[in-house]
Design a protein around this motif. Structure first.
Motif, short mmCIF file in Angstrom:
data_model
loop_
_atom_site.label_atom_id
_atom_site.label_comp_id
_atom_site.label_asym_id
_atom_site.label_seq_id
_atom_site.Cartn_x
_atom_site.Cartn_y
_atom_site.Cartn_z
N ALA A 93 -29.74 -16.72 -12.56
CA ALA A 93 -30.51 -17.47 -13.57
C ALA A 93 -32.01 -17.41 -13.31
O ALA A 93 -32.75 -18.24 -13.79
CB ALA A 93 -30.05 -18.93 -13.64
N TRP A 150 -32.06 -7.88 -11.06
CA TRP A 150 -31.56 -9.23 -11.35
C TRP A 150 -31.41 -10.01 -10.05
O TRP A 150 -31.75 -11.19 -9.97
CB TRP A 150 -30.23 -9.14 -12.09
CG TRP A 150 -29.73 -10.48 -12.53
CD1 TRP A 150 -29.03 -11.39 -11.82
CD2 TRP A 150 -29.94 -11.07 -13.81
NE1 TRP A 150 -28.77 -12.51 -12.56
CE2 TRP A 150 -29.32 -12.34 -13.79
CE3 TRP A 150 -30.59 -10.65 -14.97
CZ2 TRP A 150 -29.33 -13.19 -14.89
CZ3 TRP A 150 -30.59 -11.50 -16.06
CH2 TRP A 150 -29.97 -12.76 -16.02
N GLN A 154 -38.63 -29.87 -21.38
CA GLN A 154 -37.58 -29.12 -22.09
C GLN A 154 -36.50 -30.06 -22.60
O GLN A 154 -36.04 -29.94 -23.74
CB GLN A 154 -36.98 -28.08 -21.16
CG GLN A 154 -37.93 -27.00 -20.71
CD GLN A 154 -37.29 -26.05 -19.70
OE1 GLN A 154 -36.09 -26.10 -19.47
NE2 GLN A 154 -38.09 -25.21 -19.08
N ILE A 184 -35.32 -17.28 -16.05
CA ILE A 184 -36.04 -18.43 -16.59
C ILE A 184 -36.44 -19.30 -15.40
O ILE A 184 -35.62 -20.00 -14.83
CB ILE A 184 -35.17 -19.23 -17.58
CG1 ILE A 184 -34.75 -18.33 -18.75
CG2 ILE A 184 -35.94 -20.44 -18.10
CD1 ILE A 184 -33.89 -19.00 -19.75
N HIS A 217 -27.62 -20.14 -20.22
CA HIS A 217 -28.33 -18.95 -19.73
C HIS A 217 -27.34 -17.89 -19.28
O HIS A 217 -27.51 -16.71 -19.56
CB HIS A 217 -29.24 -19.34 -18.58
CG HIS A 217 -29.95 -18.17 -17.96
ND1 HIS A 217 -30.98 -17.51 -18.59
CD2 HIS A 217 -29.73 -17.50 -16.80
CE1 HIS A 217 -31.39 -16.51 -17.83
NE2 HIS A 217 -30.65 -16.47 -16.74
N ARG A 260 -28.46 -22.28 -31.77
CA ARG A 260 -28.32 -23.18 -30.62
C ARG A 260 -27.88 -24.58 -31.01
O ARG A 260 -27.37 -25.34 -30.19
CB ARG A 260 -29.64 -23.26 -29.86
CG ARG A 260 -29.98 -22.01 -29.11
CD ARG A 260 -31.17 -22.26 -28.22
NE ARG A 260 -30.95 -23.43 -27.38
CZ ARG A 260 -31.33 -23.50 -26.11
NH1 ARG A 260 -31.91 -22.46 -25.57
NH2 ARG A 260 -31.13 -24.58 -25.41
N GLU A 290 -27.92 -26.13 -19.43
CA GLU A 290 -28.90 -25.05 -19.54
C GLU A 290 -28.47 -23.83 -18.72
O GLU A 290 -28.67 -22.69 -19.14
CB GLU A 290 -30.28 -25.54 -19.06
CG GLU A 290 -30.96 -26.52 -19.99
CD GLU A 290 -30.50 -27.95 -19.80
OE1 GLU A 290 -31.09 -28.84 -20.45
OE2 GLU A 290 -29.55 -28.20 -19.02
N ASP A 291 -27.88 -24.07 -17.55
CA ASP A 291 -27.43 -22.96 -16.72
C ASP A 291 -26.28 -22.21 -17.39
O ASP A 291 -26.22 -20.99 -17.37
CB ASP A 291 -26.96 -23.47 -15.35
CG ASP A 291 -28.07 -24.20 -14.61
OD1 ASP A 291 -29.21 -23.73 -14.68
OD2 ASP A 291 -27.79 -25.24 -14.00
N ALA A 343 -35.59 -22.95 -15.20
CA ALA A 343 -34.16 -23.27 -15.23
C ALA A 343 -33.48 -22.99 -13.90
O ALA A 343 -32.34 -23.36 -13.70
CB ALA A 343 -33.46 -22.48 -16.33
N HIS A 344 -34.18 -22.33 -12.99
CA HIS A 344 -33.57 -22.00 -11.71
C HIS A 344 -33.39 -23.29 -10.90
O HIS A 344 -34.32 -24.09 -10.78
CB HIS A 344 -34.46 -21.02 -10.95
CG HIS A 344 -33.78 -20.38 -9.78
ND1 HIS A 344 -33.48 -21.08 -8.64
CD2 HIS A 344 -33.34 -19.12 -9.59
CE1 HIS A 344 -32.89 -20.27 -7.78
NE2 HIS A 344 -32.79 -19.08 -8.34
N ARG A 392 -25.77 -16.23 -22.26
CA ARG A 392 -26.68 -15.24 -22.85
C ARG A 392 -26.66 -13.93 -22.06
O ARG A 392 -26.62 -12.85 -22.64
CB ARG A 392 -28.11 -15.80 -22.91
CG ARG A 392 -28.32 -16.84 -23.99
CD ARG A 392 -29.80 -17.09 -24.20
NE ARG A 392 -30.41 -17.75 -23.05
CZ ARG A 392 -30.50 -19.05 -22.88
NH1 ARG A 392 -29.99 -19.85 -23.79
NH2 ARG A 392 -31.08 -19.56 -21.82
N ALA A 393 -26.68 -14.04 -20.72
CA ALA A 393 -26.66 -12.83 -19.90
C ALA A 393 -25.36 -12.06 -20.10
O ALA A 393 -25.37 -10.83 -20.21
CB ALA A 393 -26.82 -13.22 -18.43
#
Length: 364
Positions: A206, A200, A232, A209, A18, A80, A14-15, A212-213, A21-22
Protein backbone atom coordinates in the motif's frame (compact mmCIF):
# COMPACT_ATOMS: atom_id res chain seq x y z
CA UNK A 1 -4.80 4.31 37.64
CA UNK A 2 -2.92 3.11 34.55
CA UNK A 3 -4.98 3.16 31.36
CA UNK A 4 -4.58 0.05 29.24
CA UNK A 5 -3.16 0.99 25.84
CA UNK A 6 -5.25 0.01 22.86
CA UNK A 7 -3.76 0.19 19.38
CA UNK A 8 -5.50 1.46 16.27
CA UNK A 9 -6.64 -1.16 13.73
CA UNK A 10 -3.88 -2.15 11.30
CA UNK A 11 -6.26 -2.76 8.38
CA UNK A 12 -8.86 -0.13 7.53
CA UNK A 13 -11.43 0.24 4.77
CA UNK A 14 -8.98 2.52 2.94
CA UNK A 15 -6.40 -0.28 2.91
CA UNK A 16 -8.87 -2.80 1.51
CA UNK A 17 -9.97 -0.38 -1.21
CA UNK A 18 -6.34 0.35 -2.14
CA UNK A 19 -5.57 -3.35 -2.37
CA UNK A 20 -8.70 -3.95 -4.46
CA UNK A 21 -7.57 -1.23 -6.87
CA UNK A 22 -4.13 -2.84 -7.17
CA UNK A 23 -5.67 -6.26 -7.82
CA UNK A 24 -8.09 -4.91 -10.41
CA UNK A 25 -5.19 -3.23 -12.25
CA UNK A 26 -3.40 -6.57 -12.14
CA UNK A 27 -6.57 -8.20 -13.54
CA UNK A 28 -6.59 -5.79 -16.48
CA UNK A 29 -2.97 -6.71 -17.17
CA UNK A 30 -3.87 -10.40 -17.02
CA UNK A 31 -6.79 -9.79 -19.37
CA UNK A 32 -4.47 -8.06 -21.84
CA UNK A 33 -2.17 -11.09 -21.68
CA UNK A 34 -5.10 -13.44 -22.45
CA UNK A 35 -6.20 -11.39 -25.45
CA UNK A 36 -2.64 -10.75 -26.66
CA UNK A 37 -1.75 -14.46 -26.70
CA UNK A 38 -4.80 -15.35 -28.74
CA UNK A 39 -4.37 -12.42 -31.14
CA UNK A 40 -0.66 -13.19 -31.71
CA UNK A 41 -1.37 -16.81 -32.60
CA UNK A 42 -4.50 -16.19 -34.67
CA UNK A 43 -2.92 -13.52 -36.87
CA UNK A 44 0.63 -14.87 -37.22
CA UNK A 45 1.04 -16.75 -40.55
CA UNK A 46 3.34 -19.43 -39.11
CA UNK A 47 1.17 -20.53 -36.17
CA UNK A 48 -2.27 -22.05 -35.70
CA UNK A 49 -4.70 -21.41 -32.86
CA UNK A 50 -5.31 -24.79 -31.15
CA UNK A 51 -8.78 -26.29 -31.49
CA UNK A 52 -8.19 -29.68 -29.85
CA UNK A 53 -10.38 -30.92 -26.97
CA UNK A 54 -12.57 -27.84 -27.17
CA UNK A 55 -9.67 -25.65 -26.07
CA UNK A 56 -10.70 -22.61 -28.12
CA UNK A 57 -14.27 -22.57 -26.75
CA UNK A 58 -13.09 -23.07 -23.17
CA UNK A 59 -10.43 -20.39 -23.49
CA UNK A 60 -12.79 -17.76 -24.91
CA UNK A 61 -15.61 -18.59 -22.48
CA UNK A 62 -13.34 -18.13 -19.47
CA UNK A 63 -11.92 -15.01 -21.10
CA UNK A 64 -15.45 -13.55 -21.41
CA UNK A 65 -16.30 -14.37 -17.78
CA UNK A 66 -13.01 -12.89 -16.60
CA UNK A 67 -13.62 -9.71 -18.60
CA UNK A 68 -17.17 -9.26 -17.22
CA UNK A 69 -15.99 -9.73 -13.63
CA UNK A 70 -13.14 -7.27 -14.14
CA UNK A 71 -15.48 -4.65 -15.61
CA UNK A 72 -17.91 -5.05 -12.68
CA UNK A 73 -15.11 -4.66 -10.12
CA UNK A 74 -13.75 -1.62 -11.96
CA UNK A 75 -17.21 -0.01 -12.00
CA UNK A 76 -17.57 -0.54 -8.24
CA UNK A 77 -14.19 1.05 -7.56
CA UNK A 78 -14.76 3.99 -9.91
CA UNK A 79 -18.19 4.56 -8.35
CA UNK A 80 -16.75 4.90 -4.84
CA UNK A 81 -20.17 5.81 -3.45
CA UNK A 82 -21.00 2.10 -3.53
CA UNK A 83 -18.41 1.38 -0.82
CA UNK A 84 -19.38 4.43 1.19
CA UNK A 85 -22.97 3.23 1.29
CA UNK A 86 -21.83 0.14 3.18
CA UNK A 87 -23.00 0.59 6.81
CA UNK A 88 -20.27 0.97 9.39
CA UNK A 89 -21.39 -2.25 11.06
CA UNK A 90 -20.96 -4.14 7.77
CA UNK A 91 -17.63 -2.77 6.55
CA UNK A 92 -15.94 -6.06 7.45
CA UNK A 93 -17.84 -7.60 4.53
CA UNK A 94 -15.54 -5.74 2.14
CA UNK A 95 -12.81 -8.06 3.43
CA UNK A 96 -14.83 -11.03 2.15
CA UNK A 97 -15.10 -9.34 -1.25
CA UNK A 98 -11.33 -8.91 -1.20
CA UNK A 99 -10.84 -12.61 -0.42
CA UNK A 100 -13.17 -13.61 -3.26
CA UNK A 101 -11.25 -11.39 -5.70
CA UNK A 102 -7.96 -12.98 -4.64
CA UNK A 103 -9.34 -16.50 -5.13
CA UNK A 104 -10.85 -15.50 -8.48
CA UNK A 105 -7.53 -14.06 -9.68
CA UNK A 106 -5.69 -17.15 -8.50
CA UNK A 107 -7.97 -19.48 -10.43
CA UNK A 108 -7.42 -17.56 -13.64
CA UNK A 109 -3.69 -17.46 -13.07
CA UNK A 110 -3.75 -21.25 -12.74
CA UNK A 111 -5.64 -21.50 -16.03
CA UNK A 112 -3.22 -19.15 -17.79
CA UNK A 113 -0.26 -21.11 -16.43
CA UNK A 114 -1.67 -24.38 -17.71
CA UNK A 115 -3.07 -23.30 -21.07
CA UNK A 116 0.01 -21.36 -22.16
CA UNK A 117 2.36 -24.28 -21.76
CA UNK A 118 2.98 -24.94 -18.09
CA UNK A 119 6.74 -24.97 -17.58
CA UNK A 120 7.57 -24.06 -21.20
CA UNK A 121 9.81 -21.04 -21.63
CA UNK A 122 9.95 -18.15 -19.19
CA UNK A 123 6.45 -18.80 -17.89
CA UNK A 124 7.90 -21.46 -15.62
CA UNK A 125 8.81 -18.59 -13.28
CA UNK A 126 5.22 -17.27 -13.17
CA UNK A 127 4.26 -19.22 -10.00
CA UNK A 128 7.28 -17.91 -8.12
CA UNK A 129 6.66 -14.32 -9.26
CA UNK A 130 2.99 -14.48 -8.28
CA UNK A 131 3.92 -15.79 -4.82
CA UNK A 132 6.45 -12.97 -4.34
CA UNK A 133 3.88 -10.42 -5.51
CA UNK A 134 1.29 -11.67 -3.02
CA UNK A 135 3.78 -11.61 -0.14
CA UNK A 136 4.47 -7.96 -0.96
CA UNK A 137 0.87 -6.93 -1.62
CA UNK A 138 -0.79 -8.63 1.34
CA UNK A 139 0.13 -7.88 4.95
CA UNK A 140 1.01 -10.49 7.57
CA UNK A 141 -0.67 -13.87 7.57
CA UNK A 142 -2.82 -12.95 4.58
CA UNK A 143 0.26 -12.79 2.36
CA UNK A 144 1.55 -16.16 3.52
CA UNK A 145 -1.88 -17.74 3.24
CA UNK A 146 -2.41 -16.60 -0.32
CA UNK A 147 1.18 -17.52 -1.27
CA UNK A 148 0.49 -21.08 -0.07
CA UNK A 149 -2.79 -21.06 -2.03
CA UNK A 150 -0.97 -19.97 -5.21
CA UNK A 151 1.83 -22.52 -4.85
CA UNK A 152 -0.60 -25.36 -4.08
CA UNK A 153 -2.78 -24.38 -7.02
CA UNK A 154 0.08 -24.44 -9.49
CA UNK A 155 1.23 -27.82 -8.21
CA UNK A 156 -2.31 -29.18 -8.50
CA UNK A 157 -2.72 -27.91 -12.07
CA UNK A 158 0.56 -29.51 -13.08
CA UNK A 159 -0.31 -32.80 -11.35
CA UNK A 160 -3.78 -32.98 -12.96
CA UNK A 161 -2.28 -32.33 -16.38
CA UNK A 162 0.38 -35.01 -15.93
CA UNK A 163 -2.29 -37.48 -14.82
CA UNK A 164 -4.43 -36.58 -17.87
CA UNK A 165 -7.40 -35.51 -15.73
CA UNK A 166 -7.60 -32.22 -17.64
CA UNK A 167 -6.94 -31.37 -21.29
CA UNK A 168 -3.39 -32.01 -22.55
CA UNK A 169 -0.89 -29.76 -20.83
CA UNK A 170 0.24 -26.80 -22.82
CA UNK A 171 -2.30 -26.17 -25.56
CA UNK A 172 0.00 -23.28 -26.50
CA UNK A 173 3.25 -24.97 -25.47
CA UNK A 174 4.78 -24.80 -28.94
CA UNK A 175 4.44 -21.02 -29.00
CA UNK A 176 6.41 -20.77 -25.76
CA UNK A 177 9.04 -23.37 -26.68
CA UNK A 178 12.59 -22.06 -27.40
CA UNK A 179 11.86 -21.92 -31.14
CA UNK A 180 8.29 -20.66 -30.67
CA UNK A 181 6.82 -17.30 -31.57
CA UNK A 182 6.22 -16.11 -27.99
CA UNK A 183 9.37 -17.44 -26.33
CA UNK A 184 11.35 -14.19 -26.43
CA UNK A 185 8.29 -12.11 -25.59
CA UNK A 186 7.67 -14.26 -22.52
CA UNK A 187 11.13 -13.38 -21.20
CA UNK A 188 10.46 -9.68 -21.80
CA UNK A 189 7.13 -9.96 -19.99
CA UNK A 190 8.80 -11.83 -17.13
CA UNK A 191 11.40 -9.08 -16.76
CA UNK A 192 8.65 -6.42 -16.76
CA UNK A 193 6.70 -8.25 -14.06
CA UNK A 194 9.81 -8.72 -11.92
CA UNK A 195 10.66 -5.02 -12.27
CA UNK A 196 7.11 -4.00 -11.31
CA UNK A 197 7.13 -6.30 -8.27
CA UNK A 198 10.51 -4.93 -7.17
CA UNK A 199 9.41 -1.30 -7.50
CA UNK A 200 6.21 -2.04 -5.59
CA UNK A 201 8.17 -3.76 -2.86
CA UNK A 202 10.44 -0.75 -2.28
CA UNK A 203 7.64 1.20 -0.66
CA UNK A 204 6.04 -1.72 1.17
CA UNK A 205 2.44 -2.82 0.73
CA UNK A 206 0.00 0.00 0.00
CA UNK A 207 3.01 2.32 -0.35
CA UNK A 208 1.63 3.96 -3.48
CA UNK A 209 -0.50 6.23 -1.26
CA UNK A 210 1.80 7.68 1.38
CA UNK A 211 -0.89 8.85 3.78
CA UNK A 212 -2.63 5.46 3.60
CA UNK A 213 0.44 3.48 4.59
CA UNK A 214 0.01 2.15 8.15
CA UNK A 215 3.50 3.31 9.12
CA UNK A 216 2.81 6.85 7.85
CA UNK A 217 -0.77 7.55 8.84
CA UNK A 218 -0.17 6.96 12.57
CA UNK A 219 1.84 9.32 14.79
CA UNK A 220 4.22 6.97 16.59
CA UNK A 221 4.64 9.30 19.57
CA UNK A 222 0.95 9.52 20.47
CA UNK A 223 -0.48 6.39 18.84
CA UNK A 224 -3.12 8.48 17.07
CA UNK A 225 -3.77 9.12 13.39
CA UNK A 226 -2.04 12.07 11.77
CA UNK A 227 -3.93 15.22 10.79
CA UNK A 228 -3.66 14.41 7.05
CA UNK A 229 -5.53 11.13 7.54
CA UNK A 230 -8.22 12.92 9.56
CA UNK A 231 -8.73 15.31 6.63
CA UNK A 232 -9.36 12.34 4.32
CA UNK A 233 -11.84 10.81 6.74
CA UNK A 234 -13.71 14.10 7.18
CA UNK A 235 -14.43 14.31 3.44
CA UNK A 236 -15.62 10.71 3.35
CA UNK A 237 -17.90 11.05 6.38
CA UNK A 238 -19.46 14.24 5.03
CA UNK A 239 -20.39 12.42 1.81
CA UNK A 240 -21.68 9.41 3.72
CA UNK A 241 -23.69 11.58 6.12
CA UNK A 242 -25.41 13.49 3.30
CA UNK A 243 -26.46 10.29 1.53
CA UNK A 244 -27.62 8.46 4.64
CA UNK A 245 -28.96 11.56 6.44
CA UNK A 246 -26.79 10.53 9.37
CA UNK A 247 -25.22 12.94 11.90
CA UNK A 248 -21.53 13.07 12.69
CA UNK A 249 -19.59 14.85 15.43
CA UNK A 250 -16.08 16.26 15.45
CA UNK A 251 -14.63 16.77 18.93
CA UNK A 252 -11.43 18.58 19.81
CA UNK A 253 -9.45 18.52 23.05
CA UNK A 254 -6.87 21.12 24.09
CA UNK A 255 -4.38 19.36 26.39
CA UNK A 256 -1.62 21.96 26.13
CA UNK A 257 -2.48 24.35 28.96
CA UNK A 258 -0.55 23.80 32.17
CA UNK A 259 1.66 21.04 30.74
CA UNK A 260 4.87 22.97 30.23
CA UNK A 261 8.27 21.28 30.35
CA UNK A 262 7.01 18.11 28.66
CA UNK A 263 7.51 16.83 25.14
CA UNK A 264 4.54 16.71 22.79
CA UNK A 265 4.31 12.92 23.02
CA UNK A 266 4.49 12.96 26.83
CA UNK A 267 1.77 15.62 26.98
CA UNK A 268 -0.65 13.97 24.56
CA UNK A 269 -0.08 10.24 25.10
CA UNK A 270 -2.00 9.87 28.41
CA UNK A 271 -5.07 11.50 26.85
CA UNK A 272 -4.65 9.40 23.71
CA UNK A 273 -4.60 6.22 25.80
CA UNK A 274 -7.88 7.20 27.48
CA UNK A 275 -9.49 7.94 24.12
CA UNK A 276 -8.33 4.69 22.52
CA UNK A 277 -9.74 2.71 25.44
CA UNK A 278 -13.22 4.24 24.97
CA UNK A 279 -13.87 4.84 21.26
CA UNK A 280 -15.27 2.58 18.54
CA UNK A 281 -11.99 1.54 16.93
CA UNK A 282 -13.54 0.41 13.63
CA UNK A 283 -15.41 3.66 12.98
CA UNK A 284 -14.13 6.60 15.08
CA UNK A 285 -11.02 8.50 13.99
CA UNK A 286 -8.83 9.89 16.79
CA UNK A 287 -6.05 12.13 15.49
CA UNK A 288 -3.14 14.23 16.75
CA UNK A 289 -4.43 17.34 15.04
CA UNK A 290 -1.84 19.93 16.14
CA UNK A 291 0.49 20.74 19.04
CA UNK A 292 -1.49 20.01 22.18
CA UNK A 293 -4.62 19.30 20.19
CA UNK A 294 -6.42 15.97 19.84
CA UNK A 295 -9.38 15.57 17.46
CA UNK A 296 -11.98 12.80 17.39
CA UNK A 297 -14.30 12.18 14.44
CA UNK A 298 -17.39 10.20 15.49
CA UNK A 299 -19.69 9.05 12.63
CA UNK A 300 -23.38 8.36 13.32
CA UNK A 301 -23.17 10.45 16.51
CA UNK A 302 -25.65 13.22 17.32
CA UNK A 303 -25.35 15.93 19.98
CA UNK A 304 -26.88 13.81 22.76
CA UNK A 305 -24.55 10.88 22.05
CA UNK A 306 -21.56 13.23 21.93
CA UNK A 307 -22.53 14.73 25.29
CA UNK A 308 -22.82 11.27 26.83
CA UNK A 309 -19.43 10.23 25.43
CA UNK A 310 -17.71 13.35 26.79
CA UNK A 311 -19.16 12.70 30.24
CA UNK A 312 -17.68 9.19 30.19
CA UNK A 313 -14.38 10.58 28.91
CA UNK A 314 -14.21 13.17 31.71
CA UNK A 315 -14.81 10.42 34.25
CA UNK A 316 -12.00 8.33 32.75
CA UNK A 317 -9.60 11.29 32.74
CA UNK A 318 -10.37 12.09 36.37
CA UNK A 319 -9.91 8.45 37.34
CA UNK A 320 -6.52 8.47 35.57
CA UNK A 321 -5.50 11.60 37.51
CA UNK A 322 -5.24 13.79 34.40
CA UNK A 323 -6.01 17.48 34.23
CA UNK A 324 -9.30 18.11 32.43
CA UNK A 325 -8.72 19.62 28.97
CA UNK A 326 -10.85 22.14 27.17
CA UNK A 327 -13.34 20.20 25.01
CA UNK A 328 -15.48 21.46 22.14
CA UNK A 329 -17.19 19.99 19.13
CA UNK A 330 -19.32 20.56 16.05
CA UNK A 331 -22.20 18.36 14.89
CA UNK A 332 -23.11 18.01 11.21
CA UNK A 333 -26.55 16.62 10.51
CA UNK A 334 -26.85 15.94 6.79
CA UNK A 335 -26.26 19.57 5.75
CA UNK A 336 -23.87 20.64 2.99
CA UNK A 337 -20.66 21.51 4.83
CA UNK A 338 -17.04 21.47 3.71
CA UNK A 339 -14.39 19.75 5.79
CA UNK A 340 -12.53 23.02 6.41
CA UNK A 341 -15.74 24.67 7.65
CA UNK A 342 -16.25 21.78 10.05
CA UNK A 343 -12.72 22.08 11.40
CA UNK A 344 -12.92 25.87 11.65
CA UNK A 345 -16.21 25.73 13.58
CA UNK A 346 -14.75 23.20 16.00
CA UNK A 347 -11.59 25.25 16.59
CA UNK A 348 -13.62 28.42 17.17
CA UNK A 349 -15.83 26.61 19.69
CA UNK A 350 -12.69 25.34 21.44
CA UNK A 351 -11.30 28.86 21.80
CA UNK A 352 -14.53 29.97 23.45
CA UNK A 353 -14.67 27.03 25.87
CA UNK A 354 -13.98 27.39 29.59
CA UNK A 355 -11.16 25.34 31.15
CA UNK A 356 -13.41 23.26 33.39
CA UNK A 357 -14.09 20.17 31.25
CA UNK A 358 -17.47 21.52 30.10
CA UNK A 359 -18.32 20.56 26.52
CA UNK A 360 -19.19 23.36 24.12
CA UNK A 361 -21.06 21.89 21.15
CA UNK A 362 -22.19 23.78 18.05
CA UNK A 363 -24.43 22.57 15.22
CA UNK A 364 -23.77 23.17 11.53
Amino acid sequence: MTTKRTGLPRILMEDRLHLLRALVLFAWGLLAAFVGIEAALRFHPDTQWPEMAGFSTTYNTLLAVFAINTVVLTALLVQRDWFERVPRSAEHRVAWLLHLVLIWLGLHLFFLFHSTGGLSGALGALPLLSVIAMLILLPGRAGWGFAIYMAAGYLLVTALAQAAFIHPEGALARAFAPEGLLFEWSWIALFAVALAVGLWGRGGWAGAIADAHPARRVDSGTGLFRAAFLQQRLQRELRRGRRQQSPATLLMLDVEEGRGGMSEAERVRPYADCLLAMIRLQSDTPAHYAAGRVALLMPATDAAAAQAFVQRLIGALQEAGLRLPRIAGAVVDGTVVEAQQWLAATEMALRETAEDGTLRLVRL
